[in-house]
Design a protein around this motif. Structure first.
Motif, PDB file in Angstrom:
ATOM      1  N   ILE A  55      -3.422 -10.124  11.175  1.00  0.00           N
ATOM      2  CA  ILE A  55      -2.027 -10.102  11.613  1.00  0.00           C
ATOM      3  C   ILE A  55      -1.327  -8.790  11.285  1.00  0.00           C
ATOM      4  O   ILE A  55      -0.140  -8.633  11.579  1.00  0.00           O
ATOM      5  CB  ILE A  55      -1.236 -11.272  10.994  1.00  0.00           C
ATOM      6  CG1 ILE A  55      -1.203 -11.157   9.460  1.00  0.00           C
ATOM      7  CG2 ILE A  55      -1.826 -12.609  11.432  1.00  0.00           C
ATOM      8  CD1 ILE A  55      -0.307 -12.176   8.786  1.00  0.00           C
ATOM      9  N   ASP A  56      -2.038  -7.843  10.691  1.00  0.00           N
ATOM     10  CA  ASP A  56      -1.390  -6.639  10.146  1.00  0.00           C
ATOM     11  C   ASP A  56      -0.549  -5.879  11.164  1.00  0.00           C
ATOM     12  O   ASP A  56       0.621  -5.575  10.910  1.00  0.00           O
ATOM     13  CB  ASP A  56      -2.442  -5.685   9.574  1.00  0.00           C
ATOM     14  CG  ASP A  56      -3.099  -6.249   8.323  1.00  0.00           C
ATOM     15  OD1 ASP A  56      -3.167  -7.487   8.199  1.00  0.00           O
ATOM     16  OD2 ASP A  56      -3.558  -5.459   7.490  1.00  0.00           O
ATOM     17  N   GLU A  57      -1.147  -5.556  12.282  1.00  0.00           N
ATOM     18  CA  GLU A  57      -0.459  -4.680  13.237  1.00  0.00           C
ATOM     19  C   GLU A  57       0.761  -5.350  13.839  1.00  0.00           C
ATOM     20  O   GLU A  57       1.814  -4.713  13.997  1.00  0.00           O
ATOM     21  CB  GLU A  57      -1.431  -4.223  14.331  1.00  0.00           C
ATOM     22  CG  GLU A  57      -2.562  -3.346  13.810  1.00  0.00           C
ATOM     23  CD  GLU A  57      -2.052  -2.189  12.958  1.00  0.00           C
ATOM     24  OE1 GLU A  57      -1.091  -1.517  13.374  1.00  0.00           O
ATOM     25  OE2 GLU A  57      -2.606  -1.968  11.862  1.00  0.00           O
ATOM     26  N   ALA A  74       4.649  -4.162  13.469  1.00  0.00           N
ATOM     27  CA  ALA A  74       5.440  -3.908  14.676  1.00  0.00           C
ATOM     28  C   ALA A  74       6.680  -4.792  14.721  1.00  0.00           C
ATOM     29  O   ALA A  74       7.774  -4.335  15.076  1.00  0.00           O
ATOM     30  CB  ALA A  74       4.578  -4.141  15.917  1.00  0.00           C
ATOM     31  N   THR A  75       6.546  -6.052  14.344  1.00  0.00           N
ATOM     32  CA  THR A  75       7.653  -7.008  14.419  1.00  0.00           C
ATOM     33  C   THR A  75       8.799  -6.624  13.498  1.00  0.00           C
ATOM     34  O   THR A  75       9.979  -6.732  13.864  1.00  0.00           O
ATOM     35  CB  THR A  75       7.160  -8.422  14.079  1.00  0.00           C
ATOM     36  OG1 THR A  75       6.152  -8.807  15.031  1.00  0.00           O
ATOM     37  CG2 THR A  75       8.303  -9.428  14.113  1.00  0.00           C
ATOM     38  N   TRP A  76       8.451  -6.155  12.294  1.00  0.00           N
ATOM     39  CA  TRP A  76       9.499  -5.832  11.327  1.00  0.00           C
ATOM     40  C   TRP A  76       9.652  -4.319  11.110  1.00  0.00           C
ATOM     41  O   TRP A  76      10.262  -3.894  10.126  1.00  0.00           O
ATOM     42  CB  TRP A  76       9.234  -6.557  10.009  1.00  0.00           C
ATOM     43  CG  TRP A  76       9.562  -8.032  10.148  1.00  0.00           C
ATOM     44  CD1 TRP A  76      10.793  -8.598  10.146  1.00  0.00           C
ATOM     45  CD2 TRP A  76       8.642  -9.108  10.373  1.00  0.00           C
ATOM     46  NE1 TRP A  76      10.716  -9.957  10.340  1.00  0.00           N
ATOM     47  CE2 TRP A  76       9.405 -10.303  10.477  1.00  0.00           C
ATOM     48  CE3 TRP A  76       7.250  -9.190  10.491  1.00  0.00           C
ATOM     49  CZ2 TRP A  76       8.817 -11.558  10.698  1.00  0.00           C
ATOM     50  CZ3 TRP A  76       6.665 -10.431  10.714  1.00  0.00           C
ATOM     51  CH2 TRP A  76       7.446 -11.589  10.813  1.00  0.00           C
ATOM     52  N   GLY A 108       3.465   2.609   9.153  1.00  0.00           N
ATOM     53  CA  GLY A 108       2.045   2.443   9.420  1.00  0.00           C
ATOM     54  C   GLY A 108       1.180   2.557   8.185  1.00  0.00           C
ATOM     55  O   GLY A 108       0.056   2.058   8.155  1.00  0.00           O
ATOM     56  N   SER A 109       1.684   3.225   7.150  1.00  0.00           N
ATOM     57  CA  SER A 109       0.897   3.422   5.937  1.00  0.00           C
ATOM     58  C   SER A 109       0.893   2.194   5.022  1.00  0.00           C
ATOM     59  O   SER A 109       0.170   2.171   4.026  1.00  0.00           O
ATOM     60  CB  SER A 109       1.421   4.630   5.148  1.00  0.00           C
ATOM     61  OG  SER A 109       2.761   4.413   4.728  1.00  0.00           O
ATOM     62  N   TRP A 110       1.706   1.191   5.354  1.00  0.00           N
ATOM     63  CA  TRP A 110       1.753  -0.018   4.533  1.00  0.00           C
ATOM     64  C   TRP A 110       0.581  -0.918   4.900  1.00  0.00           C
ATOM     65  O   TRP A 110       0.452  -1.365   6.052  1.00  0.00           O
ATOM     66  CB  TRP A 110       3.048  -0.784   4.752  1.00  0.00           C
ATOM     67  CG  TRP A 110       4.265  -0.138   4.171  1.00  0.00           C
ATOM     68  CD1 TRP A 110       4.430   1.177   3.851  1.00  0.00           C
ATOM     69  CD2 TRP A 110       5.506  -0.781   3.863  1.00  0.00           C
ATOM     70  NE1 TRP A 110       5.684   1.402   3.360  1.00  0.00           N
ATOM     71  CE2 TRP A 110       6.372   0.210   3.357  1.00  0.00           C
ATOM     72  CE3 TRP A 110       5.964  -2.090   3.973  1.00  0.00           C
ATOM     73  CZ2 TRP A 110       7.675  -0.079   2.957  1.00  0.00           C
ATOM     74  CZ3 TRP A 110       7.249  -2.383   3.581  1.00  0.00           C
ATOM     75  CH2 TRP A 110       8.098  -1.380   3.074  1.00  0.00           C
ATOM     76  N   LYS A 111      -0.262  -1.210   3.939  1.00  0.00           N
ATOM     77  CA  LYS A 111      -1.421  -2.081   4.149  1.00  0.00           C
ATOM     78  C   LYS A 111      -1.097  -3.467   3.611  1.00  0.00           C
ATOM     79  O   LYS A 111      -0.799  -3.633   2.432  1.00  0.00           O
ATOM     80  CB  LYS A 111      -2.651  -1.510   3.450  1.00  0.00           C
ATOM     81  CG  LYS A 111      -3.901  -2.358   3.624  1.00  0.00           C
ATOM     82  CD  LYS A 111      -5.097  -1.725   2.901  1.00  0.00           C
ATOM     83  CE  LYS A 111      -6.340  -2.574   3.063  1.00  0.00           C
ATOM     84  NZ  LYS A 111      -7.499  -1.964   2.337  1.00  0.00           N
ATOM     85  N   LEU A 112      -1.191  -4.473   4.476  1.00  0.00           N
ATOM     86  CA  LEU A 112      -0.896  -5.845   4.069  1.00  0.00           C
ATOM     87  C   LEU A 112      -2.011  -6.367   3.165  1.00  0.00           C
ATOM     88  O   LEU A 112      -3.194  -6.276   3.509  1.00  0.00           O
ATOM     89  CB  LEU A 112      -0.742  -6.740   5.301  1.00  0.00           C
ATOM     90  CG  LEU A 112      -0.357  -8.200   5.068  1.00  0.00           C
ATOM     91  CD1 LEU A 112       0.972  -8.323   4.329  1.00  0.00           C
ATOM     92  CD2 LEU A 112      -0.299  -8.952   6.404  1.00  0.00           C
TER      93      LEU A 112
END
Length: 207
Positions: free
Chosen positions: A162-164, A168-170, A174-178
Motif C-alpha cells: 500500500i506504500d505508493e 499519494a493519498t496524503w 517519496g523518501s518516507w518508507k512505510l
C-alpha cells in the motif's frame, strides 16, 4: 524523590509492559480525545532514541474518515491479489481494523539514512538496521502508551503493497518508507491467554 516513588514508577512501567497486548476487537467508542492521542504520539516521537540521534522516524496519525480511507485502500489493494474465494476472511479482518478509532502510520525517512551513510561510510551497512531498531522502539512506545490509556491495538504490516497509494493519498514525501500500521480503538474483547517460553533458554545472567 523518595525510594517509594521510584518503586511505584517502576511498578507502573512494569504494569504497562504486561498490559500491552495485540487487541483486534476494537471500536470507535473512545473516551480519550484526539488531542490527548496526538500528545501521546508527539511525546513518543520526541523522546524515543535513535542511532546517532538521527531522528529518522516519521509518523502520520489518521482519525475519522482518514482512518477509514486507509483501510479501504488496503482492502481494494488486497482484493486485486487475493483470490475471490479466499477474500471473505481478509475482508473481515480489514473491517475489524476499520472499526477502530484511528491508525498510526510509522515511516522511516530514507533521505536521513542515506545522508548518514554518506557521512559515516564506515557504518554504511548498519544504518538501515539501526533505523529498523529505532522504528521498532517507537512502535512499542506508542503502542504501550496508548494501552496505558485504555486503548487497544495491533501492529500490522501491509507495506509495501500500500506504500505508493498511501504516500499519494496524503501527499507524503517519496523518501518516507512505510514500516508499520497501528490501528487502535476501544477494546471490545479481552485478548487470549499468552504463552511464554521458559526463560531458562532465553536469558543468561553471569555474576
Amino acid at each position: 524523590m523518595t525510594v517509594n516513588s521510584n518503586s511505584q514508577k517502576a511498578a507502573d512501567f512494569s504494569a504497562a509492559l504486561k498490559n500491552r497486548r495485540s487487541i483486534y476487537a476494537i471500536s470507535k467508542d473512545v473516551a480519550l480525545s484526539e488531542e490527548r492521542i496526538e500528545q501521546i504520539v508527539e511525546e513518543a516521537v520526541l523522546h524515543t532514541p535513535s542511532a546517532f540521534n538521527s531522528q529518522s522516524a516519521r509518523v502520520v496519525v489518521l482519525f475519522g474518515a482518514q482512518h477509514d480511507k486507509l483501510w479501504d485502500i488496503t482492502k481494494e489493494t488486497l482484493r486485486k491479489i487475493v483470490p475471490a474465494e479466499n477474500f471473505a476472511s481478509t475482508d473481515e479482518k480489514l473491517n475489524g481494523f476499520k472499526n477502530g478509532f484511528g491508525t498510526v502510520l510509522f515511516f522511516e525517512d530514507q533521505q536521513v539514512i542515506e545522508g548518514l551513510q554518506q557521512q559515516f561510510a564506515l557504518y554504511k551497512d548498519n544504518f538501515p538496521v539501526w533505523s529498523g531498531h529505532s522504528s521498532g522502539m517507537l512502535q512499542f512506545v506508542v503502542w504501550t502508551a496508548l494501552s496505558a490509556e485504555g486503548l487497544g491495538g495491533s501492529l500490522q504490516h501491509y507495506n509495501p503493497l500500500i506504500d505508493e497509494e498511501v504516500k499519494a493519498t496524503w501527499s507524503l514525501p517519496g523518501s518516507w518508507k512505510l514500516i508499520a500500521q497501528l490501528p487502535f480503538g476501544q477494546p471490545t474483547a479481552a485478548p487470549g491467554e499468552k504463552a511464554f517460553q521458559p526463560l531458562e533458554g532465553r536469558l543468561k545472567v553471569f555474576k
